[in-house]
Design an enzyme around this catalytic site. Structure first.
Site, PDB file in Angstrom:
ATOM      1  N   ARG A 159     -49.356  -5.137  22.435  1.00 51.90           N
ATOM      2  CA  ARG A 159     -49.877  -6.452  22.810  1.00 51.90           C
ATOM      3  C   ARG A 159     -51.394  -6.419  23.009  1.00 51.90           C
ATOM      4  O   ARG A 159     -52.086  -7.388  22.681  1.00 51.90           O
ATOM      5  CB  ARG A 159     -49.170  -6.949  24.063  1.00 51.90           C
ATOM      6  CG  ARG A 159     -47.711  -7.332  23.805  1.00 51.90           C
ATOM      7  CD  ARG A 159     -46.922  -7.501  25.093  1.00 51.90           C
ATOM      8  NE  ARG A 159     -47.542  -8.450  25.985  1.00 51.90           N
ATOM      9  CZ  ARG A 159     -47.248  -8.552  27.288  1.00 51.90           C
ATOM     10  NH1 ARG A 159     -46.361  -7.733  27.842  1.00 51.90           N
ATOM     11  NH2 ARG A 159     -47.839  -9.457  28.032  1.00 51.90           N
ATOM     12  N   TYR A 181     -42.832  -1.746  15.743  1.00 51.05           N
ATOM     13  CA  TYR A 181     -42.909  -3.044  16.415  1.00 51.05           C
ATOM     14  C   TYR A 181     -43.513  -4.076  15.474  1.00 51.05           C
ATOM     15  O   TYR A 181     -44.241  -3.743  14.530  1.00 51.05           O
ATOM     16  CB  TYR A 181     -43.810  -2.949  17.650  1.00 51.05           C
ATOM     17  CG  TYR A 181     -43.216  -2.239  18.833  1.00 51.05           C
ATOM     18  CD1 TYR A 181     -42.534  -2.937  19.820  1.00 51.05           C
ATOM     19  CD2 TYR A 181     -43.358  -0.860  18.984  1.00 51.05           C
ATOM     20  CE1 TYR A 181     -42.004  -2.287  20.926  1.00 51.05           C
ATOM     21  CE2 TYR A 181     -42.830  -0.191  20.078  1.00 51.05           C
ATOM     22  CZ  TYR A 181     -42.154  -0.918  21.045  1.00 51.05           C
ATOM     23  OH  TYR A 181     -41.625  -0.270  22.131  1.00 51.05           O
ATOM     24  N   ARG A 241     -38.768   0.965  27.007  1.00 51.26           N
ATOM     25  CA  ARG A 241     -38.656  -0.099  28.005  1.00 51.26           C
ATOM     26  C   ARG A 241     -39.460  -1.308  27.552  1.00 51.26           C
ATOM     27  O   ARG A 241     -40.694  -1.286  27.631  1.00 51.26           O
ATOM     28  CB  ARG A 241     -39.159   0.387  29.361  1.00 51.26           C
ATOM     29  CG  ARG A 241     -38.416   1.590  29.909  1.00 51.26           C
ATOM     30  CD  ARG A 241     -39.092   2.108  31.171  1.00 51.26           C
ATOM     31  NE  ARG A 241     -38.399   3.259  31.729  1.00 51.26           N
ATOM     32  CZ  ARG A 241     -38.808   3.936  32.799  1.00 51.26           C
ATOM     33  NH1 ARG A 241     -39.939   3.558  33.411  1.00 51.26           N
ATOM     34  NH2 ARG A 241     -38.128   4.967  33.251  1.00 51.26           N
ATOM     35  N   ASP A 286     -40.810  -5.082  28.077  1.00 56.30           N
ATOM     36  CA  ASP A 286     -41.143  -5.855  29.271  1.00 56.30           C
ATOM     37  C   ASP A 286     -40.489  -7.230  29.244  1.00 56.30           C
ATOM     38  O   ASP A 286     -39.889  -7.638  28.242  1.00 56.30           O
ATOM     39  CB  ASP A 286     -42.661  -5.997  29.382  1.00 56.30           C
ATOM     40  CG  ASP A 286     -43.341  -4.665  29.658  1.00 56.30           C
ATOM     41  OD1 ASP A 286     -42.926  -3.978  30.606  1.00 56.30           O
ATOM     42  OD2 ASP A 286     -44.285  -4.311  28.925  1.00 56.30           O
TER      43      ASP A 286
END
Length: 245
Positions: free
Chosen positions: A197, A110, A50, A52
């Protein structure tokens, strides 16, 4: 009925995220609507993860069960005809009936992208965090090396995350430099909400000299969310790959 696997690229700028929500446009919701139109019945889509609001993907993976006899290549074309330009299905394949995009995934990769120059080019303003002051990239690389391996990443989990365990295994983590473009590339068995992040934000603090690279090991041991750096903005984050057996 058959199980299909979709590979999806999207610009997350104008969406509430991958997951379907009561309000706002989601990537999952729009693809489900397109699949339902093609299949002639409601279709539920399962994503590998998921992302964001504001986060992008180069190769998100999703699966669904459909009855339509449309071929895989034709399905790609049909879906893209129904979807906004910011979402593209890049591949589709028919898989064994028990394939599940989320539960069968074994690793993800990522990238977090930073523009480390005085002026941010307007064409990448939605795809990178602008940090105009100099950064010590070697210190950031040292900090990134500390997260490789199996660790408890509770300190780097954002609010709202629900997980049975906060232990994750990171296979690789490092920084690439191409002029003013800095990229934090990280791959592992899985990631907590906001984890990449939060790591990027803390590594930037190290690059700014606000904390030493040696802090990373202590932050992992602390499990204290308040001790780590700020959560980096969503616009710099990209899901680049999902791996399966």
């Amino acid at each position: 009925m058959r199980t299909i696997k979709l590979t999806v690229a999207y610009d997350g700028t104008d969406f509430v995220g991958w997951q379907r929500q009561e309000r706002g446009r989601s990537i999952q919701g729009l693809i489900e609507a397109a699949l339902s139109e093609i299949d002639g019945a409601p279709v539920t889509l399962h994503g590998a993860g998921r992302t964001d609001a504001g986060v992008h993907a180069l190769a998100q993976v999703a699966s669904a069960r459909i009855a339509a006899s449309i071929g895989d290549a034709q399905l790609v074309r049909a879906l893209n005809a129904h979807l906004p330009d910011a979402i593209r299905v890049t591949a589709a394949s028919t898989e064994p009936d028990d394939f599940h995009a989320r539960f069968d995934a074994i690793a993800k990769a990522y990238e977090y992208r930073i523009w480390n120059g005085r002026t941010l080019p307007p064409f990448i303003r939605l795809y990178a965090w602008h940090i105009p002051e100099p950064l010590d990239v070697e210190a950031m690389r040292e900090g990134a090396r500390a997260i490789v391996g199996e660790h408890d990443f509770a300190a780097f989990r954002g609010a709202g995350g629900v997980n049975h365990t906060t232990v994750r295994t990171i296979a690789s983590a490092g920084w690439r430099v191409d002029g003013a473009a800095l990229t934090f590339a990280v791959a592992g068995s899985g990631f907590l909400r906001y984890m990449v992040r939060s790591l990027a934000g803390t590594l930037v603090e190290i690059g700014r000299g606000a904390r030493p690279a040696s802090d990373m090991a202590g932050l992992l041991r602390s499990r204290d969310r308040t001790a780590v750096g700020r959560t980096a903005p969503p616009r710099g984050l990209f899901l680049v790959r999902v791996d399966y057996r």
